[in-house]
Scaffold this active site. Sequence first.
Site, PDB file in Angstrom:
ATOM      1  N   HIS A 128      -9.458  13.856   0.683  1.00 43.30           N
ATOM      2  CA  HIS A 128      -8.862  14.988  -0.035  1.00 43.30           C
ATOM      3  C   HIS A 128      -9.326  16.275   0.644  1.00 43.30           C
ATOM      4  O   HIS A 128     -10.526  16.427   0.941  1.00 43.30           O
ATOM      5  CB  HIS A 128      -9.329  15.023  -1.489  1.00 43.30           C
ATOM      6  CG  HIS A 128      -8.870  13.855  -2.313  1.00 43.30           C
ATOM      7  ND1 HIS A 128      -7.747  13.897  -3.109  1.00 43.30           N
ATOM      8  CD2 HIS A 128      -9.384  12.611  -2.469  1.00 43.30           C
ATOM      9  CE1 HIS A 128      -7.599  12.735  -3.725  1.00 43.30           C
ATOM     10  NE2 HIS A 128      -8.575  11.930  -3.355  1.00 43.30           N
ATOM     11  N   CYS A 167       0.504   3.345   3.181  1.00 46.15           N
ATOM     12  CA  CYS A 167       1.182   2.721   4.328  1.00 46.15           C
ATOM     13  C   CYS A 167       2.686   2.982   4.249  1.00 46.15           C
ATOM     14  O   CYS A 167       3.329   3.231   5.278  1.00 46.15           O
ATOM     15  CB  CYS A 167       0.901   1.216   4.359  1.00 46.15           C
ATOM     16  SG  CYS A 167      -0.767   0.809   4.942  1.00 46.15           S
ATOM     17  N   HIS A 207      -8.570   7.780   2.431  1.00 45.55           N
ATOM     18  CA  HIS A 207      -7.981   9.115   2.504  1.00 45.55           C
ATOM     19  C   HIS A 207      -9.054  10.147   2.197  1.00 45.55           C
ATOM     20  O   HIS A 207      -9.992   9.882   1.442  1.00 45.55           O
ATOM     21  CB  HIS A 207      -6.789   9.263   1.550  1.00 45.55           C
ATOM     22  CG  HIS A 207      -7.072   8.863   0.140  1.00 45.55           C
ATOM     23  ND1 HIS A 207      -7.163   7.545  -0.241  1.00 45.55           N
ATOM     24  CD2 HIS A 207      -7.312   9.599  -0.971  1.00 45.55           C
ATOM     25  CE1 HIS A 207      -7.429   7.479  -1.538  1.00 45.55           C
ATOM     26  NE2 HIS A 207      -7.534   8.712  -2.003  1.00 45.55           N
ATOM     27  N   CYS A 262       0.841  -1.197   0.000  1.00 48.63           N
ATOM     28  CA  CYS A 262       0.000   0.000   0.000  1.00 48.63           C
ATOM     29  C   CYS A 262       0.882   1.256   0.000  1.00 48.63           C
ATOM     30  O   CYS A 262       1.713   1.441   0.888  1.00 48.63           O
ATOM     31  CB  CYS A 262      -0.915  -0.008   1.228  1.00 48.63           C
ATOM     32  SG  CYS A 262      -1.801   1.537   1.443  1.00 48.63           S
ATOM     33  N   ASN A 286     -12.948   9.447  -2.259  1.00 48.16           N
ATOM     34  CA  ASN A 286     -13.374   8.596  -3.359  1.00 48.16           C
ATOM     35  C   ASN A 286     -13.456   7.153  -2.907  1.00 48.16           C
ATOM     36  O   ASN A 286     -12.596   6.678  -2.160  1.00 48.16           O
ATOM     37  CB  ASN A 286     -12.378   8.716  -4.518  1.00 48.16           C
ATOM     38  CG  ASN A 286     -12.396  10.094  -5.146  1.00 48.16           C
ATOM     39  OD1 ASN A 286     -13.452  10.690  -5.305  1.00 48.16           O
ATOM     40  ND2 ASN A 286     -11.224  10.609  -5.471  1.00 48.16           N
TER      41      ASN A 286
END
Length: 113
Positions: free
Chosen positions: A101, A7, A99, A4, A86
Amino acid sequence: MENCLFCKIIKGEIPSSKVYEDDEMLIFKDIAPQAKIHYLLVLKEHFANICEMTESQAIILARCLKKLSGMVDELGLQNGFRLVSNKGADACQSVEHLHIHILGGEKLSEKMA
Ligand code: AMP
Protein backbone atom coordinates in the site's frame (compact mmCIF):
# COMPACT_ATOMS: atom_id res chain seq x y z
CA MET A 1 -2.84 -18.11 -9.94
CA GLU A 2 -6.31 -18.81 -11.27
CA ASN A 3 -8.49 -17.21 -8.65
CA CYS A 4 -6.23 -14.40 -7.56
CA LEU A 5 -7.81 -10.95 -7.90
CA PHE A 6 -4.50 -9.16 -8.44
CA CYS A 7 -3.34 -11.73 -11.03
CA LYS A 8 -6.58 -10.98 -12.91
CA ILE A 9 -5.89 -7.23 -12.67
CA ILE A 10 -2.32 -7.80 -13.92
CA LYS A 11 -3.65 -9.82 -16.89
CA GLY A 12 -6.22 -7.10 -17.65
CA GLU A 13 -9.15 -9.45 -16.97
CA ILE A 14 -10.41 -7.07 -14.28
CA PRO A 15 -10.12 -3.31 -14.90
CA SER A 16 -7.97 -1.10 -12.69
CA SER A 17 -6.89 2.53 -12.54
CA LYS A 18 -3.34 1.87 -13.59
CA VAL A 19 -0.74 4.57 -12.90
CA TYR A 20 2.45 2.66 -13.82
CA GLU A 21 3.38 -0.66 -15.36
CA ASP A 22 6.59 -2.40 -16.39
CA ASP A 23 7.74 -6.02 -16.75
CA GLU A 24 7.95 -6.55 -13.00
CA MET A 25 5.22 -4.52 -11.36
CA LEU A 26 1.95 -2.69 -11.65
CA ILE A 27 0.88 0.33 -9.61
CA PHE A 28 -2.84 1.11 -9.54
CA LYS A 29 -5.31 3.05 -7.41
CA ASP A 30 -6.88 1.23 -4.48
CA ILE A 31 -10.62 0.83 -5.05
CA ALA A 32 -11.38 1.88 -1.44
CA PRO A 33 -8.77 4.58 -0.69
CA GLN A 34 -7.74 5.07 2.93
CA ALA A 35 -5.87 8.32 2.22
CA LYS A 36 -6.17 11.10 -0.37
CA ILE A 37 -3.68 9.11 -2.44
CA HIS A 38 -3.77 5.32 -2.05
CA TYR A 39 -2.01 3.16 -4.62
CA LEU A 40 -1.18 -0.52 -4.59
CA LEU A 41 2.22 -1.68 -5.84
CA VAL A 42 1.85 -5.28 -7.00
CA LEU A 43 4.60 -7.54 -8.28
CA LYS A 44 3.57 -9.42 -11.41
CA GLU A 45 4.88 -12.69 -10.05
CA HIS A 46 2.36 -14.30 -7.72
CA PHE A 47 3.28 -15.04 -4.11
CA ALA A 48 1.07 -14.54 -1.08
CA ASN A 49 3.05 -12.30 1.22
CA ILE A 50 6.48 -11.29 2.41
CA CYS A 51 6.97 -14.60 4.29
CA GLU A 52 6.44 -16.58 1.08
CA MET A 53 8.96 -14.47 -0.85
CA THR A 54 12.05 -16.10 -2.36
CA GLU A 55 15.48 -14.44 -2.49
CA SER A 56 15.05 -13.61 -6.17
CA GLN A 57 11.57 -12.17 -5.56
CA ALA A 58 13.05 -10.06 -2.73
CA ILE A 59 15.56 -8.63 -5.21
CA ILE A 60 12.72 -7.79 -7.63
CA LEU A 61 10.76 -6.13 -4.83
CA ALA A 62 13.78 -4.05 -3.84
CA ARG A 63 14.25 -2.98 -7.47
CA CYS A 64 10.57 -1.98 -7.69
CA LEU A 65 10.77 0.05 -4.48
CA LYS A 66 13.85 1.82 -5.86
CA LYS A 67 11.89 2.61 -9.03
CA LEU A 68 9.03 3.92 -6.89
CA SER A 69 11.46 6.28 -5.16
CA GLY A 70 12.14 7.88 -8.53
CA MET A 71 8.45 8.40 -9.28
CA VAL A 72 7.30 10.26 -6.18
CA ASP A 73 6.79 13.61 -7.94
CA GLU A 74 4.71 12.19 -10.79
CA LEU A 75 2.63 10.20 -8.30
CA GLY A 76 1.88 13.31 -6.20
CA LEU A 77 3.86 12.03 -3.22
CA GLN A 78 6.53 14.73 -3.02
CA ASN A 79 5.54 15.67 0.55
CA GLY A 80 5.95 12.13 1.81
CA PHE A 81 4.22 8.77 1.84
CA ARG A 82 3.74 5.63 3.90
CA LEU A 83 4.30 2.06 2.71
CA VAL A 84 2.33 -0.79 4.29
CA SER A 85 2.23 -4.50 3.47
CA ASN A 86 -0.30 -6.57 5.39
CA LYS A 87 0.45 -10.22 6.12
CA GLY A 88 -2.07 -12.61 7.58
CA ALA A 89 -5.17 -12.44 9.73
CA ASP A 90 -3.93 -10.07 12.45
CA ALA A 91 -3.03 -7.54 9.77
CA CYS A 92 -6.36 -8.13 7.94
CA GLN A 93 -4.70 -9.13 4.67
CA SER A 94 -7.59 -9.66 2.27
CA VAL A 95 -5.80 -10.37 -1.02
CA GLU A 96 -3.25 -13.19 -0.96
CA HIS A 97 -0.89 -11.67 -3.54
CA LEU A 98 1.94 -9.55 -2.19
CA HIS A 99 1.13 -5.87 -2.44
CA ILE A 100 2.49 -2.70 -0.95
CA HIS A 101 0.00 0.00 0.00
CA ILE A 102 1.31 3.48 -0.87
CA LEU A 103 -0.48 6.13 1.15
CA GLY A 104 -0.03 9.89 0.93
CA GLY A 105 -1.30 13.11 -0.60
CA GLU A 106 -2.14 14.47 2.85
CA LYS A 107 -0.82 14.48 6.43
CA LEU A 108 -1.28 10.93 7.70
CA SER A 109 -1.98 10.05 11.31
CA GLU A 110 1.06 9.69 13.58
CA LYS A 111 -0.40 6.43 14.85
CA MET A 112 -0.01 3.70 12.26
CA ALA A 113 -2.68 1.32 13.59
P1 AMP B 1 -5.09 -5.97 2.01
O1 AMP B 1 -6.31 -5.83 2.87
O2 AMP B 1 -3.84 -5.44 2.61
O3 AMP B 1 -4.96 -7.37 1.45
O4 AMP B 1 -5.33 -5.00 0.78
C1 AMP B 1 -6.13 -5.32 -0.31
C2 AMP B 1 -6.54 -4.01 -0.93
O5 AMP B 1 -7.04 -4.28 -2.22
C3 AMP B 1 -7.64 -3.26 -0.17
O6 AMP B 1 -7.14 -1.98 0.23
C4 AMP B 1 -8.77 -3.15 -1.19
O7 AMP B 1 -9.45 -1.92 -1.12
C5 AMP B 1 -8.03 -3.31 -2.50
N1 AMP B 1 -8.82 -3.80 -3.61
C6 AMP B 1 -9.68 -4.85 -3.60
N2 AMP B 1 -10.20 -5.03 -4.83
C7 AMP B 1 -9.66 -4.09 -5.64
C8 AMP B 1 -9.81 -3.74 -7.01
N3 AMP B 1 -10.62 -4.43 -7.84
N4 AMP B 1 -9.10 -2.70 -7.49
C9 AMP B 1 -8.28 -2.00 -6.68
N5 AMP B 1 -8.10 -2.28 -5.37
C10 AMP B 1 -8.78 -3.30 -4.85
